[in-house]
Motif scaffolding. Structure first.
Motif, PDB file in Angstrom:
ATOM      1  N   SER A 116       0.990  -1.340  -0.129  1.00 53.14           N
ATOM      2  CA  SER A 116       0.083   0.045   0.158  1.00 53.14           C
ATOM      3  C   SER A 116       0.760   1.377  -0.043  1.00 53.14           C
ATOM      4  CB  SER A 116      -1.060   0.031   1.140  1.00 53.14           C
ATOM      5  OG  SER A 116      -1.832  -0.956   0.995  1.00 53.14           O
ATOM      6  N   ASN A 146       0.725   4.310  -3.138  1.00 57.12           N
ATOM      7  CA  ASN A 146       0.271   5.274  -2.518  1.00 57.12           C
ATOM      8  C   ASN A 146       1.078   6.522  -2.325  1.00 57.12           C
ATOM      9  OD1 ASN A 146      -2.717   4.395  -2.647  1.00 57.12           O
ATOM     10  ND2 ASN A 146      -1.907   2.931  -1.449  1.00 57.12           N
ATOM     11  N   THR A 164      -0.588   2.187   8.250  1.00 57.54           N
ATOM     12  CA  THR A 164      -0.054   2.623   6.827  1.00 57.54           C
ATOM     13  C   THR A 164      -0.750   3.658   6.421  1.00 57.54           C
ATOM     14  OG1 THR A 164       0.015   0.068   6.690  1.00 57.54           O
ATOM     15  CG2 THR A 164      -0.053   1.566   4.637  1.00 57.54           C
ATOM     16  N   LYS A 165      -1.796   4.008   6.602  1.00 60.11           N
ATOM     17  CA  LYS A 165      -2.594   5.241   5.977  1.00 60.11           C
ATOM     18  C   LYS A 165      -1.829   6.492   6.778  1.00 60.11           C
ATOM     19  CE  LYS A 165      -6.958   7.581   5.127  1.00 60.11           C
ATOM     20  NZ  LYS A 165      -6.138   8.451   4.853  1.00 60.11           N
ATOM     21  N   GLU A 166      -1.696   6.394   7.932  1.00 58.40           N
ATOM     22  CA  GLU A 166      -1.221   7.498   8.829  1.00 58.40           C
ATOM     23  C   GLU A 166       0.389   7.745   8.249  1.00 58.40           C
ATOM     24  OE1 GLU A 166      -0.353   8.996  13.272  1.00 58.40           O
ATOM     25  OE2 GLU A 166      -1.314   6.877  13.034  1.00 58.40           O
ATOM     26  N   ASP A 178      -0.140   9.298   4.319  1.00 57.57           N
ATOM     27  CA  ASP A 178      -0.492  10.644   4.778  1.00 57.57           C
ATOM     28  C   ASP A 178       0.608  11.624   4.984  1.00 57.57           C
ATOM     29  OD1 ASP A 178      -3.119   9.942   3.660  1.00 57.57           O
ATOM     30  OD2 ASP A 178      -3.784   9.879   5.778  1.00 57.57           O
TER      31      ASP A 178
END
Length: 195
Positions: free
Chosen positions: A49, A53, A179-181, A184
């Protein structure tokens, strides 16, 4: 990009080994890792991911693919040109178009030399692209690890692991996948650097 995944997984294995030794050594200074994503927790990042991303990764990959395609196009053009010369030579040889056997052999030797040069060019292009891919992987790895050092200064996780789809982390409690943190934060930092 697979090289980065392999490198991150190697770091993961070493880190888990060290954590295992500290946890089970019975020493007073080893701390029990908490099960929630707070200070001292063990968290993880999905590198698949992350790579798909993170804008810097996407940009590096796009530039690399363009360079790879340009090299392939240039090489194919040269290979087609050489193939045409070989076909012309064969046609001329079959039609007795050479004045002497020595001229035919000379023309054949020139074709062989051009073929060897083309093979050498192919090796050089492959080596050059591999070197660039390795350099990109290093830049990407350095970017992520440098950001993680800054990020973790505020969170104080004991260990940040990496995993891939179908990798080492099959199930975890909610809140351990950061992961998302991280994506971002990396993209925010990259956006600020690229202005």
């Amino acid at each position: 990009m697979k090289n980065l995944s392999i490198a991150l997984n190697a770091v993961l294995i070493v880190a888990v080994g060290i954590l295992y030794i500290f946890h089970f050594s019975g020493k007073e200074e080893s701390k029990m890792v908490t099960a929630t994503a707070g200070e001292g927790a063990v968290v993880y990042i999905n590198t698949d991911s992350l790579l798909s991303n993170y804008n810097f990764s996407l940009e590096l990959n796009e530039k690399f693919l363009k360079k790879q395609e340009d090299s392939k196009t240039d090489f194919n053009f040269k290979a087609q040109k050489l193939q045409k010369e070989a076909n012309d030579f064969q046609r001329k040889l079959q039609n007795n178009g050479f004045l002497t056997r020595a001229r035919a052999e000379e023309a054949q030797q020139k074709l062989i030399a051009k073929q060897q040069n083309l093979q050498q060019l192919n090796r050089q292009l492959t080596d050059q692209l591999m070197g660039e891919q390795n350099a990109n992987n290093k830049r990407l790895f350095d970017s992520v690890t440098n950001y993680l050092k800054i990020f973790n200064a505020g969170h104080k996780y004991s260990l940040i692991l990496s995993t891939t789809k179908g990798g080492n982390v099959l199930l975890s409690q909610d809140g351990l996948d950061i992961t998302k943190e991280i994506i971002d934060g990396l993209n925010g930092r990259y956006k600020g650097e690229s202005k």
